[in-house]
Design a protein around this motif. Structure first.
Motif, short mmCIF file in Angstrom:
data_model
loop_
_atom_site.label_atom_id
_atom_site.label_comp_id
_atom_site.label_asym_id
_atom_site.label_seq_id
_atom_site.Cartn_x
_atom_site.Cartn_y
_atom_site.Cartn_z
N VAL A 138 0.85 -1.19 0.00
CA VAL A 138 0.00 0.00 0.00
C VAL A 138 0.89 1.24 0.00
O VAL A 138 1.94 1.26 0.64
CB VAL A 138 -0.96 0.03 1.20
CG1 VAL A 138 -2.05 -1.01 1.04
CG2 VAL A 138 -0.24 -0.15 2.53
N LEU A 139 0.49 2.24 -0.75
CA LEU A 139 1.17 3.53 -0.77
C LEU A 139 0.43 4.43 0.20
O LEU A 139 -0.79 4.58 0.12
CB LEU A 139 1.16 4.14 -2.17
CG LEU A 139 1.69 3.23 -3.28
CD1 LEU A 139 1.61 3.95 -4.62
CD2 LEU A 139 3.11 2.79 -2.99
N VAL A 140 1.17 5.03 1.13
CA VAL A 140 0.55 5.75 2.24
C VAL A 140 1.10 7.17 2.31
O VAL A 140 2.32 7.37 2.37
CB VAL A 140 0.83 5.03 3.59
CG1 VAL A 140 0.06 5.71 4.72
CG2 VAL A 140 0.47 3.55 3.49
N ARG A 141 0.20 8.15 2.28
CA ARG A 141 0.61 9.55 2.47
C ARG A 141 0.60 9.86 3.96
O ARG A 141 -0.40 9.69 4.64
CB ARG A 141 -0.31 10.50 1.72
CG ARG A 141 0.05 11.97 1.95
CD ARG A 141 -0.73 12.90 1.04
NE ARG A 141 -0.41 12.64 -0.35
CZ ARG A 141 -1.28 12.20 -1.26
NH1 ARG A 141 -2.53 11.97 -0.91
NH2 ARG A 141 -0.91 11.99 -2.50
N SER A 142 1.72 10.31 4.48
CA SER A 142 1.83 10.60 5.92
C SER A 142 0.88 11.75 6.28
O SER A 142 0.97 12.84 5.73
CB SER A 142 3.27 11.00 6.27
OG SER A 142 4.16 9.93 6.06
#
Length: 206
Positions: A138-142
């Motif tokens: 999964v690509l996660v934006r902080s």
């Protein structure tokens, strides 16, 4: 989202960087023996890294010309960015903390968008209804906040899980996308709970 190259481990990235620096300095590629000498490994492992980097799509070797290498994996986009992979995160329940970097993904910046983005590898099947499967990245934006219905990486007692964020009766309700898994309910503002980021994409190796 479509990943532009198979992820590299930190060691593989160092070997690739060495190849690039060597070619820029000498105008020809290092041999397996020179790679082995640089990293203090056996010559057969030097061949291994060359074969691995070619298989993963970062270089193309010229047959019968061992000193000629074409860098291809990172030339697909001038705006490619490196996304660190921060270990695993279970999708079934919060059992394992976000920990050390284990590799990286190479993505077009247009796909990643704004903000600081990292990646986590999912383990479990609780989010299959949202097309997030065991083994996916999964690509996660902080970010520390989430809107109703967004999929987030939540950290509970220092351990991480991927779930859909809901507000429910003054509490936070973290819902799975698989009816076999019950929701996780935590008080709003609980010191043991935080949102590490919003899921903005999924990478799956076929």
């Amino acid at each position: 989202y479509t990943c532009m190259a198979v992820p590299l481990t930190p060691t593989q990235r160092r070997v690739l960087d060495f190849l690039r620096e060597f070619v820029e300095r000498h105008r020809f590629a290092p041999t397996a023996a020179e790679i082995a000498s640089r990293f203090g490994i056996a010559v057969k492992n030097g061949f291994y890294y060359l074969e691995l980097l070619e298989r993963k799509g970062y270089i193309r070797r010229k047959r019968h010309h061992p000193r000629r290498i074409e860098f291809v994996g990172e030339n697909l986009s001038r705006s490619a960015v490196r996304i660190p992979v921060l270990g695993r995160v279970p999708a079934g329940g919060p059992r394992e903390a976000i920990e050390e970097v284990e590799g990286e993904l190479l993505l077009d910046s247009d796909l990643v968008g704004e903000g600081e983005v990292f990646s986590l590898r999912v383990r479990g099947d609780s989010m299959t209804g949202a097309h997030i499967c065991d083994g996916d990245h999964v690509l996660v934006r902080s970010q520390a906040r989430a809107e109703e219905g967004e999929i987030v990486v939540a950290v509970i007692d220092g351990e991480a899980t991927v779930k859909r964020f809901r507000r429910w009766k003054g509490k936070v309700r973290l819902e799975a996308a698989n009816p076999a898994y019950p929701p996780i309910v935590v008080p709003v503002g609980a010191p043991s709970f935080r949102i590490a980021g919003k899921v903005v994409g999924v990478y799956r190796k076929l």
